[in-house]
Design an enzyme around this catalytic site. Structure first.
Site, PDB file in Angstrom:
ATOM      1  CD  GLU A 184       5.962   3.514   7.967  1.00  0.00           C
ATOM      2  OE1 GLU A 184       4.751   3.522   7.624  1.00  0.00           O
ATOM      3  OE2 GLU A 184       6.880   3.316   7.158  1.00  0.00           O
ATOM      4  CB  THR A 209      -0.689   6.028   8.009  1.00  0.00           C
ATOM      5  OG1 THR A 209      -0.239   4.712   7.645  1.00  0.00           O
ATOM      6  CG2 THR A 209      -2.059   6.230   7.371  1.00  0.00           C
ATOM      7  NE  ARG A 248      -0.802  -0.323   7.623  1.00  0.00           N
ATOM      8  CZ  ARG A 248      -0.606   0.987   7.379  1.00  0.00           C
ATOM      9  NH1 ARG A 248      -1.276   1.887   8.086  1.00  0.00           N
ATOM     10  NH2 ARG A 248       0.251   1.380   6.457  1.00  0.00           N
ATOM     11  N   GLY A 266       3.314  -5.198  -0.725  1.00  0.00           N
ATOM     12  CA  GLY A 266       3.431  -6.540  -1.297  1.00  0.00           C
ATOM     13  C   GLY A 266       4.851  -7.049  -1.441  1.00  0.00           C
ATOM     14  N   GLY A 309       5.688  -4.502   5.118  1.00  0.00           N
ATOM     15  CA  GLY A 309       4.494  -4.508   5.937  1.00  0.00           C
ATOM     16  C   GLY A 309       4.136  -5.879   6.468  1.00  0.00           C
ATOM     17  CB  SER A 310       1.033  -7.852   6.105  1.00  0.00           C
ATOM     18  OG  SER A 310       1.020  -8.015   4.698  1.00  0.00           O
ATOM     19  CE  LYS A 354       4.261   4.075   1.675  1.00  0.00           C
ATOM     20  NZ  LYS A 354       3.553   4.354   2.947  1.00  0.00           N
TER      21      LYS A 354
END
Length: 202
Positions: A34, A63, A11, A153, A173-174, A123
């Site tokens: 992704e 998304t 992202r 998370g 993710g992050s 998901k």
């Protein structure tokens, strides 16, 4: 999904960084990438990754909110549609365009409906709100061959309870990637996740 069932969620990725970030992930063993569509110029990044990554790397979009966006992903070489929700029209559009589809679900009702519509995996999102005990209960009733990936998370040190509950992989993710990270940091994070997965499944 067989060797390293971890999805890199990039992202905020910019097209000019796509190739370098992609290769850092591939060198760590990642084979699913992704690019969320709320990133800068996401279709361009997907196109770059689809053209430059090895043939065994699955590149797609996250998304994805509208059926029309599926066509755009298909047109730039993407092979995967990932969604935060379980919109049946988007799932059907993905399957019509012969793309793999992983919708986001937060209840068993959504999970069963998504699978019935043709979803290739589900998901579990957001995983922060759906603990391993819930995943274990879902696994008791979902089809045995359903692929279940918690997203949200997830870190190297909290994957084990989900794997024990029946998770087949994860979306990352992050903790794996942010636009502010260096390519070296992204590669290091990717190796940490890959090693944690292999330690859990050895």
């Amino acid at each position: 999904m067989t060797d390293l069932p971890l999805v890199a969620i990039l992202r905020g990725l910019k097209p000019e960084n796509a190739e370098a970030v992609g290769f850092a992930l591939v060198e760590a063993g990642f084979r699913i990438i992704e690019v969320p569509l709320n990133s800068p110029e996401p279709f361009r990044s997907i196109e770059i990754l689809a053209k430059t990554m090895p043939k065994d790397v699955l590149v797609g979009a996250g998304t994805v909110l509208e059926p029309e966006q599926v066509v755009g992903v298909h047109d730039v070489g993407g092979k995967l549609i990932v969604m935060p929700h379980a919109d049946l029209d988007v799932i059907r559009s993905a399957k019509t365009n012969r793309l793999l589809c992983t919708p986001g679900v937060a209840t068993p009702t959504e999970a069963f409906a998504a699978l019935k519509a043709g979803a290739d995996a589900i998901k579990i999102f957001p995983a922060e709100a759906i603990p391993p005990g819930v995943v274990k209960a879902w696994r008791a009733v979902l089809p045995k061959d359903a692929l279940v990936l918690p997203v949200g998370g997830i870190k190297p040190d909290n994957m084990k309870p989900y794997v024990d509950a029946g998770a087949n992989g994860f979306g990352l993710g992050s903790a794996l990637f942010t636009p502010a990270m260096s390519v070296e940091d992204i590669g290091r994070n990717a190796r940490d996740f890959a090693q944690s997965w292999r330690n859990l499944t050895a």
